[in-house]
Design a protein around this motif. Structure first.
Motif, PDB file in Angstrom:
ATOM      1  N   VAL A 175      73.992  92.788 129.609  1.00  0.00           N
ATOM      2  CA  VAL A 175      73.129  93.606 130.467  1.00  0.00           C
ATOM      3  C   VAL A 175      73.185  93.101 131.899  1.00  0.00           C
ATOM      4  CG1 VAL A 175      70.743  94.294 130.960  1.00  0.00           C
ATOM      5  CG2 VAL A 175      71.558  94.251 128.595  1.00  0.00           C
ATOM      6  N   MET A 176      72.949  91.812 132.062  1.00  0.00           N
ATOM      7  CA  MET A 176      72.853  91.234 133.404  1.00  0.00           C
ATOM      8  C   MET A 176      74.161  91.361 134.186  1.00  0.00           C
ATOM      9  SD  MET A 176      69.822  89.985 134.235  1.00  0.00           S
ATOM     10  CE  MET A 176      70.102  88.626 135.375  1.00  0.00           C
ATOM     11  N   THR A 177      75.279  91.053 133.554  1.00  0.00           N
ATOM     12  CA  THR A 177      76.546  91.066 134.292  1.00  0.00           C
ATOM     13  C   THR A 177      76.946  92.481 134.682  1.00  0.00           C
ATOM     14  OG1 THR A 177      77.673  90.975 132.141  1.00  0.00           O
ATOM     15  CG2 THR A 177      77.467  88.922 133.357  1.00  0.00           C
ATOM     16  N   HIS A 178      76.813  93.421 133.763  1.00  0.00           N
ATOM     17  CA  HIS A 178      77.172  94.808 134.093  1.00  0.00           C
ATOM     18  C   HIS A 178      76.211  95.375 135.136  1.00  0.00           C
ATOM     19  CE1 HIS A 178      80.460  95.708 131.273  1.00  0.00           C
ATOM     20  NE2 HIS A 178      79.894  94.806 130.503  1.00  0.00           N
ATOM     21  N   PHE A 179      74.933  95.014 135.053  1.00  0.00           N
ATOM     22  CA  PHE A 179      73.984  95.508 136.052  1.00  0.00           C
ATOM     23  C   PHE A 179      74.320  94.955 137.440  1.00  0.00           C
ATOM     24  CE2 PHE A 179      70.202  95.086 138.681  1.00  0.00           C
ATOM     25  CZ  PHE A 179      69.747  96.396 138.690  1.00  0.00           C
ATOM     26  N   GLU A 180      74.566  93.670 137.528  1.00  0.00           N
ATOM     27  CA  GLU A 180      74.838  93.081 138.846  1.00  0.00           C
ATOM     28  C   GLU A 180      76.101  93.650 139.470  1.00  0.00           C
ATOM     29  OE1 GLU A 180      73.465  89.067 140.461  1.00  0.00           O
ATOM     30  OE2 GLU A 180      74.357  88.625 138.520  1.00  0.00           O
ATOM     31  N   ARG A 181      77.124  93.861 138.659  1.00  0.00           N
ATOM     32  CA  ARG A 181      78.343  94.431 139.227  1.00  0.00           C
ATOM     33  C   ARG A 181      78.049  95.802 139.824  1.00  0.00           C
ATOM     34  NH1 ARG A 181      84.159  95.376 136.232  1.00  0.00           N
ATOM     35  NH2 ARG A 181      82.876  96.588 134.778  1.00  0.00           N
ATOM     36  N   GLU A 182      77.250  96.608 139.123  1.00  0.00           N
ATOM     37  CA  GLU A 182      76.917  97.934 139.644  1.00  0.00           C
ATOM     38  C   GLU A 182      75.952  97.868 140.813  1.00  0.00           C
ATOM     39  OE1 GLU A 182      78.530 100.674 138.754  1.00  0.00           O
ATOM     40  OE2 GLU A 182      79.698  99.232 137.579  1.00  0.00           O
ATOM     41  N   LEU A 183      75.042  96.907 140.800  1.00  0.00           N
ATOM     42  CA  LEU A 183      74.122  96.721 141.935  1.00  0.00           C
ATOM     43  C   LEU A 183      74.901  96.550 143.229  1.00  0.00           C
ATOM     44  CD1 LEU A 183      71.453  95.918 143.426  1.00  0.00           C
ATOM     45  CD2 LEU A 183      71.796  93.600 142.526  1.00  0.00           C
ATOM     46  N   TYR A 184      75.937  95.710 143.206  1.00  0.00           N
ATOM     47  CA  TYR A 184      76.698  95.461 144.429  1.00  0.00           C
ATOM     48  C   TYR A 184      77.742  96.549 144.683  1.00  0.00           C
ATOM     49  CZ  TYR A 184      74.260  91.089 144.954  1.00  0.00           C
ATOM     50  OH  TYR A 184      73.265  90.160 145.128  1.00  0.00           O
ATOM     51  N   SER A 185      78.158  97.249 143.631  1.00  0.00           N
ATOM     52  CA  SER A 185      79.062  98.383 143.858  1.00  0.00           C
ATOM     53  C   SER A 185      78.368  99.488 144.645  1.00  0.00           C
ATOM     54  CB  SER A 185      79.563  98.946 142.520  1.00  0.00           C
ATOM     55  OG  SER A 185      80.443  98.056 141.898  1.00  0.00           O
ATOM     56  N   ASP A 186      77.058  99.692 144.353  1.00  0.00           N
ATOM     57  CA  ASP A 186      76.310 100.749 145.046  1.00  0.00           C
ATOM     58  C   ASP A 186      74.814 100.424 145.036  1.00  0.00           C
ATOM     59  OD1 ASP A 186      75.311 102.995 146.227  1.00  0.00           O
ATOM     60  OD2 ASP A 186      75.843 104.373 144.594  1.00  0.00           O
ATOM     61  N   PRO A 187      74.345  99.681 146.025  1.00  0.00           N
ATOM     62  CA  PRO A 187      72.922  99.328 146.071  1.00  0.00           C
ATOM     63  C   PRO A 187      71.996 100.531 146.224  1.00  0.00           C
ATOM     64  CG  PRO A 187      74.205  97.948 147.577  1.00  0.00           C
ATOM     65  CD  PRO A 187      75.095  99.052 147.124  1.00  0.00           C
ATOM     66  N   GLU A 188      72.551 101.681 146.598  1.00  0.00           N
ATOM     67  CA  GLU A 188      71.717 102.873 146.793  1.00  0.00           C
ATOM     68  C   GLU A 188      71.564 103.692 145.515  1.00  0.00           C
ATOM     69  OE1 GLU A 188      70.448 102.492 149.640  1.00  0.00           O
ATOM     70  OE2 GLU A 188      71.984 101.027 150.172  1.00  0.00           O
ATOM     71  N   SER A 189      72.216 103.293 144.444  1.00  0.00           N
ATOM     72  CA  SER A 189      72.174 104.076 143.207  1.00  0.00           C
ATOM     73  C   SER A 189      70.808 103.976 142.536  1.00  0.00           C
ATOM     74  CB  SER A 189      73.271 103.608 142.254  1.00  0.00           C
ATOM     75  OG  SER A 189      73.042 102.268 141.850  1.00  0.00           O
ATOM     76  N   ASP A 190      70.623 104.751 141.495  1.00  0.00           N
ATOM     77  CA  ASP A 190      69.359 104.741 140.750  1.00  0.00           C
ATOM     78  C   ASP A 190      69.356 103.509 139.838  1.00  0.00           C
ATOM     79  OD1 ASP A 190      67.120 105.152 139.225  1.00  0.00           O
ATOM     80  OD2 ASP A 190      67.562 107.244 138.744  1.00  0.00           O
ATOM     81  N   LEU A 191      68.959 102.391 140.401  1.00  0.00           N
ATOM     82  CA  LEU A 191      69.009 101.119 139.684  1.00  0.00           C
ATOM     83  C   LEU A 191      68.007 101.077 138.534  1.00  0.00           C
ATOM     84  CD1 LEU A 191      69.390  98.681 142.715  1.00  0.00           C
ATOM     85  CD2 LEU A 191      71.189  99.541 141.198  1.00  0.00           C
ATOM     86  N   ASP A 192      66.874 101.745 138.699  1.00  0.00           N
ATOM     87  CA  ASP A 192      65.876 101.766 137.627  1.00  0.00           C
ATOM     88  C   ASP A 192      66.451 102.436 136.379  1.00  0.00           C
ATOM     89  OD1 ASP A 192      64.254 100.698 139.591  1.00  0.00           O
ATOM     90  OD2 ASP A 192      63.264 102.602 140.027  1.00  0.00           O
ATOM     91  N   ARG A 193      67.117 103.567 136.570  1.00  0.00           N
ATOM     92  CA  ARG A 193      67.737 104.265 135.443  1.00  0.00           C
ATOM     93  C   ARG A 193      68.868 103.433 134.856  1.00  0.00           C
ATOM     94  NH1 ARG A 193      72.288 106.537 135.040  1.00  0.00           N
ATOM     95  NH2 ARG A 193      72.619 106.507 137.294  1.00  0.00           N
ATOM     96  N   LEU A 194      69.708 102.861 135.735  1.00  0.00           N
ATOM     97  CA  LEU A 194      70.836 102.058 135.278  1.00  0.00           C
ATOM     98  C   LEU A 194      70.360 100.887 134.421  1.00  0.00           C
ATOM     99  CD1 LEU A 194      73.821 101.151 135.334  1.00  0.00           C
ATOM    100  CD2 LEU A 194      73.293  99.924 137.470  1.00  0.00           C
ATOM    101  N   TRP A 195      69.305 100.220 134.851  1.00  0.00           N
ATOM    102  CA  TRP A 195      68.792  99.052 134.129  1.00  0.00           C
ATOM    103  C   TRP A 195      68.452  99.410 132.684  1.00  0.00           C
ATOM    104  CZ3 TRP A 195      68.556  93.952 134.361  1.00  0.00           C
ATOM    105  CH2 TRP A 195      67.616  93.278 133.583  1.00  0.00           C
ATOM    106  N   TRP A 196      67.688 100.459 132.508  1.00  0.00           N
ATOM    107  CA  TRP A 196      67.249 100.805 131.159  1.00  0.00           C
ATOM    108  C   TRP A 196      68.372 101.402 130.330  1.00  0.00           C
ATOM    109  CZ3 TRP A 196      63.610  98.462 128.909  1.00  0.00           C
ATOM    110  CH2 TRP A 196      62.556  97.935 129.653  1.00  0.00           C
TER     111      TRP A 196
END
Length: 526
Positions: free
Chosen positions: A400-421
């Motif tokens: 969870v953590m590694t895939h989330f962080e990679r996407e966080l830095y790929s696009d900090p403007e994305s819907d991170l709340d949805r991505l997390w869950w």
């Protein structure tokens, strides 16, 4: 280039050493007593260090030195370590100040924040204990929600940190901060995520089976049709719940976790008494609620911050942090200062993870804790299963953590709340809450304060199994074994960062890093 490479290294080493020690002392103070004064001093010291590492002229000298034919491998490694440590700080002063001030403020929030439940301020320890023991579902839900409040407090600033870190990475020619950080860790993104895919594949079936059985138990216990995050025994479902198997809480209830850790490492021939005396081990207000080990001077000044209570979690945590400490103080002092660190973040995590596992090792329970032979004999098989299941659960959490962080830095403007869950549901099979508040992802301190770090825990888990196998083969065991201690100190710890992590593993263990022993160990006990 006008400066001889060895003179350049000596100059930068002396400069960085003094500034690093000043910063680490200020950082320590900011974690044991959070407040405006310590936060300001820590930020100023960090800026001074990063300003020195960000000196563009010095950085260019390092690059030019590395382009020269160098016949001294130690000198070349020093220059390479300088390049790796200086690249991230090649940015303008305004951007550097923004990053340091923002990250310092966020860490200060984590250190001092205590949410309220029913009018009472709760520490992390109290929330964890409530989730482990309470049968009151509304109270559990309130406590779990409270554990996520800090995410709403810092979420916007953590997203801004990602933007700022990305800007610095873009200016250096990297796609984003995540990719830059991996390269500066001497890790290949393709290799890392290939390994993560291996872990995801071999853990999927046993994890799905365990999770289904656990959810059935929890549904019956709480009389619910749908199991939600607050029904588990920790806020992130990253560790083994009491519902899933036996614990040793009752065995360590009257013990001192620091004393047990000191006794454990004494049996390996490693004296940690001075480190524990210099540490800050018990909870109080305005102190970081987490745990870490820090080497202030790359020498004897090593300290541990913890929030110890006498239970299994903190016994394991003290063993874990003392594993880091044992590594730090065993690095050869004959090495140059620049090379007096572990070979990699995950090599020290491997030793810490292996050490933490000892709390469920039957030999450790008998020799160190002095537990009853008959009781431990009955518990041994269960404890082995619990340990394997713990590693299984943690591996899925790391995904969870590694895939989330990679996407966080790929696009900090994305819907991170949805991505997390979505990632939590995919890898942990946990149902999202029906009323998510947003920024739950930011409640995990590592995302803000230890970016692009979490994969090292899983790499450490994998390497820990290979180290354990080596100690069993060549030293006959790990507990009360000076032969095991000597092997660790001489082959694994002493070389420090003299060579890359892959070369160290090959030289000390006789094999390359491999998922196979870890996968077989987990699979064979479930």
């Amino acid at each position: 280039m006008t400066t001889a490479p060895h003179k350049l290294v000596t100059r930068l080493e002396d400069q960085h050493r003094e500034l690093e020690i000043d910063f680490l002392k200020a950082y320590w103070d900011s974690q044991i007593q959070a407040g405006p004064e310590t936060e300001t001093r820590r930020a100023a010291a960090e800026l001074e260090l990063r300003r020195a590492k960000g000196d563009p002229a010095a950085y260019q000298e390092v690059l030019e030195a590395l382009d020269q034919p160098l016949h001294d491998p130690v000198l070349r490694r020093q220059l390479e370590v300088l390049r790796l440590s200086m690249t991230e700080d090649q940015m303008d002063e305004a951007l550097r100040s923004q990053i340091v001030e923002l990250s310092t403020a966020v860490e200060g929030e984590f250190a001092s924040y205590r949410p309220e439940v029913d009018g009472k301020r709760l520490s992390d320890n109290e929330i964890d204990n409530l989730l482990k023991t309470s049968a009151d579902e509304p109270l559990r839900r309130a406590a779990w929600n409270a554990s996520k409040e800090i995410g709403g407090v810092v979420g916007g600033r953590v997203r801004e940190l990602a933007r700022l870190r990305n800007k610095a990475a873009h200016d250096r020619g990297f796609a984003d901060y995540y990719r830059m950080a991996l390269e500066l860790e001497e890790l290949s993104e393709e290799w890392l995520f290939g390994l993560l895919d291996e872990v995801a594949a071999f853990t999927e079936e046993p994890f799905t089976r365990f999770k289904r059985e656990l959810d059935d138990k929890l549904a019956r216990r709480f009389g619910v049709e749908t199991v939600y995050p607050w029904h588990y025994a920790d806020p992130f479902f990253q560790s083994m719940p009491p519902d899933g198997g036996v614990t040793i809480d009752h065995l360590v209830a009257d013990a001192s976790p620091p004393d047990l850790a000191a006794r454990t490492f004494s049996g390996l021939g490693i004296d940690l008494d001075a480190i524990l005396d210099a540490s800050d081990l018990y909870p109080r207000e305005n102190k970081s609620q987490h745990a870490f080990c820090i080497s202030i001077d790359r020498g004897s000044d090593v300290r541990i911050l913890a929030n110890v209570v006498p239970d299994e979690r903190w016994t394991t945590t003290m063993l874990h942090e003392c594993g880091h400490a044992a590594y730090d103080i065993s690095i050869s002092q004959d090495l140059p200062f620049l090379l007096r660190t572990p070979a990699h973040i995950f090599t020290t995590e491997a030793m810490a993870i292996l050490s933490g596992r000892w709390a469920r090792n039957s030999e450790w329970l008998l020799r160190i804790l002095g537990a009853d032979q008959a009781e431990i004999g009955e518990l041994t098989q269960q404890l082995q299963k619990v340990e394997a299941t713990e590693s299984l659960l943690f591996a899925r959490w790391v995904l969870v953590m590694t895939h989330f962080e990679r996407e966080l830095y790929s696009d900090p403007e994305s819907d991170l709340d949805r991505l997390w869950w979505e990632l939590v549901a995919q890898f942990q099979l946990v149902n999202p809450p029906p009323d998510p508040r947003g920024s739950d992802w930011a409640a995990k301190i590592h995302i803000a304060s230890a970016p692009v770090y979490y994969h090292n825990y899983l790499l450490g888990e994998i390497l820990a199994k290979q180290i354990e196998d080596k100690l069993q083969r060549d030293a006959g065991g790990m507990i009360d074994s000076t032969a095991a201690g000597d092997l660790l100190k001489d082959r694994f710890f002493a070389p420090g960062n003299l060579m890359r992590w892959d070369a160290l593993i090959e030289a000390s263990l006789g094999s390359e890093l491999s998922v196979k022993p870890f996968a077989e160990w987990v699979g064979g006990r479930l």
